[in-house]
Write a protein that holds these residues in place. Structure first.
Motif, PDB file in Angstrom:
ATOM      1  N   TRP A  68       0.835  -1.209   0.000  1.00 20.79           N
ATOM      2  CA  TRP A  68       0.000   0.000   0.000  1.00 20.79           C
ATOM      3  C   TRP A  68       0.869   1.259   0.000  1.00 20.79           C
ATOM      4  O   TRP A  68       0.575   2.214  -0.719  1.00 20.79           O
ATOM      5  CB  TRP A  68      -0.936   0.000   1.216  1.00 20.79           C
ATOM      6  CG  TRP A  68      -2.195  -0.771   0.994  1.00 20.79           C
ATOM      7  CD1 TRP A  68      -2.407  -2.090   1.255  1.00 20.79           C
ATOM      8  CD2 TRP A  68      -3.423  -0.272   0.465  1.00 20.79           C
ATOM      9  NE1 TRP A  68      -3.687  -2.441   0.925  1.00 20.79           N
ATOM     10  CE2 TRP A  68      -4.344  -1.338   0.439  1.00 20.79           C
ATOM     11  CE3 TRP A  68      -3.841   0.972   0.012  1.00 20.79           C
ATOM     12  CZ2 TRP A  68      -5.646  -1.196  -0.013  1.00 20.79           C
ATOM     13  CZ3 TRP A  68      -5.148   1.115  -0.443  1.00 20.79           C
ATOM     14  CH2 TRP A  68      -6.041   0.038  -0.458  1.00 20.79           C
ATOM     15  N   SER A  91       0.603   4.201   5.929  1.00 22.18           N
ATOM     16  CA  SER A  91      -0.016   2.947   5.549  1.00 22.18           C
ATOM     17  C   SER A  91      -0.204   2.029   6.761  1.00 22.18           C
ATOM     18  O   SER A  91      -1.257   1.406   6.919  1.00 22.18           O
ATOM     19  CB  SER A  91       0.840   2.254   4.477  1.00 22.18           C
ATOM     20  OG  SER A  91       0.260   1.047   4.065  1.00 22.18           O
ATOM     21  N   SER A 113      -7.508   5.599   1.751  1.00 21.15           N
ATOM     22  CA  SER A 113      -7.164   5.225   3.123  1.00 21.15           C
ATOM     23  C   SER A 113      -8.319   4.490   3.811  1.00 21.15           C
ATOM     24  O   SER A 113      -8.089   3.557   4.573  1.00 21.15           O
ATOM     25  CB  SER A 113      -6.728   6.443   3.936  1.00 21.15           C
ATOM     26  OG  SER A 113      -7.736   7.423   3.958  1.00 21.15           O
ATOM     27  N   GLN A 116      -8.215   1.017   2.492  1.00 23.07           N
ATOM     28  CA  GLN A 116      -7.079   0.288   3.066  1.00 23.07           C
ATOM     29  C   GLN A 116      -7.415  -0.177   4.481  1.00 23.07           C
ATOM     30  O   GLN A 116      -7.045  -1.286   4.874  1.00 23.07           O
ATOM     31  CB  GLN A 116      -5.804   1.134   3.099  1.00 23.07           C
ATOM     32  CG  GLN A 116      -4.635   0.314   3.627  1.00 23.07           C
ATOM     33  CD  GLN A 116      -3.384   1.103   3.899  1.00 23.07           C
ATOM     34  OE1 GLN A 116      -3.367   2.329   3.819  1.00 23.07           O
ATOM     35  NE2 GLN A 116      -2.314   0.403   4.235  1.00 23.07           N
TER      36      GLN A 116
END
Length: 150
Positions: A68, A91, A113, A116
């Motif tokens: 990422w 990350s 984000s 993620q």
């Protein structure tokens, strides 16, 4: 926004492949080298199996976090995240859903984000389930009607 979502889905697919390959490879190794004929973990190896399993799983997460971070460095405009170290930190904080908030993405990019974080929750849950499965193999005893293979 569609491009960002597709980018996130690609990264999620990559990290799921990493986690899948890593956990299945580790499971095969554990079963081949650390179990008795009935599938239980050898009592003398339980602690080393737990420690090594935790290290392997955390290493997988570190690699996934790096994937990422690298993607952030590639897709984000210059100045969004200054260095690879900053991208890795951001990350890691995002992947673990810790979310300090000391580094944030601009409004054009922040959906990455959030996706993620969903990816991190999924993979950390997978890790928890895997650790529990290893624990069940250590707890199994001869004659147990609820065998771990069922």
């Amino acid at each position: 926004m569609l491009i960002l979502i597709l980018t996130a889905f690609l990264l999620i697919a990559i990290t799921i492949c990493i986690h899948g390959f890593g956990t299945m490879s580790w499971l095969r190794y554990l079963l081949a080298h650390n179990t008795l004929a009935d599938g239980r973990i050898r009592p003398a190896r339980v602690l080393s199996v737990f420690i090594s399993t935790a290290i392997v799983l955390i290493s997988l997460h570190i690699f996934e976090i790096f994937v990422w971070a690298f993607a952030y460095m590639v897709v984000l405009p210059d100045g969004e995240l200054q260095t690879l170290e900053t991208a890795f930190y951001f990350s890691a904080v995002t992947f673990t859903t810790l979310g300090y908030g000391d580094i944030t993405l601009s409004s054009d990019w922040r959906i990455l984000s959030g996706l993620q974080a969903i990816n991190g929750i999924l993979l950390i849950g997978w890790t928890t389930a895997f650790l529990f499965a290893v624990l069940q193999r250590a707890w199994a005893y001869p004659g147990n009607k609820n065998k771990t293979s069922e």
